[in-house]
Design an enzyme around this catalytic site. Structure first.
Site, PDB file in Angstrom:
ATOM      1  N   LEU A 152       1.576  -0.580   5.342  1.00  0.00           N
ATOM      2  CA  LEU A 152       2.565  -1.049   6.304  1.00  0.00           C
ATOM      3  C   LEU A 152       3.880  -0.314   6.098  1.00  0.00           C
ATOM      4  O   LEU A 152       4.365  -0.210   4.962  1.00  0.00           O
ATOM      5  CB  LEU A 152       2.819  -2.547   6.132  1.00  0.00           C
ATOM      6  CG  LEU A 152       1.773  -3.492   6.686  1.00  0.00           C
ATOM      7  CD1 LEU A 152       2.094  -4.929   6.278  1.00  0.00           C
ATOM      8  CD2 LEU A 152       1.676  -3.386   8.193  1.00  0.00           C
ATOM      9  N   ILE A 192      -2.422  -3.127  -0.316  1.00  0.00           N
ATOM     10  CA  ILE A 192      -1.526  -3.118   0.843  1.00  0.00           C
ATOM     11  C   ILE A 192      -0.222  -2.419   0.446  1.00  0.00           C
ATOM     12  O   ILE A 192       0.811  -3.070   0.237  1.00  0.00           O
ATOM     13  CB  ILE A 192      -1.235  -4.537   1.371  1.00  0.00           C
ATOM     14  CG1 ILE A 192      -2.528  -5.323   1.592  1.00  0.00           C
ATOM     15  CG2 ILE A 192      -0.444  -4.462   2.678  1.00  0.00           C
ATOM     16  CD1 ILE A 192      -2.311  -6.768   1.990  1.00  0.00           C
ATOM     17  N   PRO A 193      -0.258  -1.101   0.313  1.00  0.00           N
ATOM     18  CA  PRO A 193       0.991  -0.390   0.015  1.00  0.00           C
ATOM     19  C   PRO A 193       1.946  -0.522   1.204  1.00  0.00           C
ATOM     20  O   PRO A 193       1.506  -0.560   2.361  1.00  0.00           O
ATOM     21  CB  PRO A 193       0.540   1.058  -0.198  1.00  0.00           C
ATOM     22  CG  PRO A 193      -0.777   1.171   0.480  1.00  0.00           C
ATOM     23  CD  PRO A 193      -1.389  -0.186   0.457  1.00  0.00           C
ATOM     24  N   HIS A 194       3.223  -0.629   0.908  1.00  0.00           N
ATOM     25  CA  HIS A 194       4.196  -0.812   1.974  1.00  0.00           C
ATOM     26  C   HIS A 194       5.537  -0.214   1.578  1.00  0.00           C
ATOM     27  O   HIS A 194       5.834  -0.059   0.400  1.00  0.00           O
ATOM     28  CB  HIS A 194       4.340  -2.291   2.335  1.00  0.00           C
ATOM     29  CG  HIS A 194       4.598  -3.172   1.153  1.00  0.00           C
ATOM     30  ND1 HIS A 194       3.593  -3.610   0.321  1.00  0.00           N
ATOM     31  CD2 HIS A 194       5.739  -3.684   0.663  1.00  0.00           C
ATOM     32  CE1 HIS A 194       4.105  -4.367  -0.637  1.00  0.00           C
ATOM     33  NE2 HIS A 194       5.405  -4.424  -0.447  1.00  0.00           N
ATOM     34  N   ALA A 195       6.319   0.124   2.613  1.00  0.00           N
ATOM     35  CA  ALA A 195       7.632   0.709   2.382  1.00  0.00           C
ATOM     36  C   ALA A 195       8.472   0.515   3.635  1.00  0.00           C
ATOM     37  O   ALA A 195       7.947   0.215   4.711  1.00  0.00           O
ATOM     38  CB  ALA A 195       7.505   2.197   2.073  1.00  0.00           C
TER      39      ALA A 195
END
Length: 155
Positions: A103, A65-68
């Protein structure tokens, strides 16, 4: 923000994505997201990579779940990709990743960002659901898996 339909649009679901490494996954996700939100894909990929340097977003079971956070974003936005071949994500269980839910959140979306991460994480820890995602045919079928409970609850 309690429903996946708040996070994920049908055109943000990808299957059969070809990527040979984590950087290529980020670039692909950033390109899809840029079409959805009008942000620079290089900026998105750079933000994902910067977050990843803090620790892998691969949390096990073949899922990441990569997110920034991005300036100017109106709401939390997701992109889901099922990879054609798993890639190394330096996940906590050392297994390669084939399911990626990215996300992107507004910079001031503290609690909303965390709630969205928690929602996605809970859903992607369900082994039966992961099997369905891996077996789902078209992007539309995969999107329907994410939103099926919402339709049933609304009826």
């Amino acid at each position: 923000m309690t429903d996946f339909s708040d996070l994920l649009r049908p055109d943000a679901v990808q299957t059969g994505v070809i990527a040979t490494n984590k950087k290529a996954v980020f670039q692909h996700l950033a390109t899809v997201a840029s079409d959805l939100i009008g942000a620079d894909p290089k900026l998105i990929a750079d933000r994902l990579a910067a977050r990843e340097k803090l620790g892998s977003t691969g949390f096990g079971g073949g899922v990441a779940i990569p997110h920034a956070k991005l300036e100017g974003l109106a709401q939390v936005t997701g992109v889901f990709a099922r990879l054609a071949q798993p890639v190394d994500f330096q996940a906590v269980d050392d297994l390669p990743v084939d399911l990626v839910f990215m996300l992107l959140s507004p910079t001031d979306a503290g609690a909303v960002h965390l709630k969205a991460l928690a929602r996605v994480s809970r859903r992607l820890r369900d082994k039966a659901f992961l099997e369905k995602l891996r077996g789902g045919g078209s992007p539309d079928a995969v999107y329907a898996l994410f939103t099926a409970d919402e339709v049933r609850d609304a009826a």
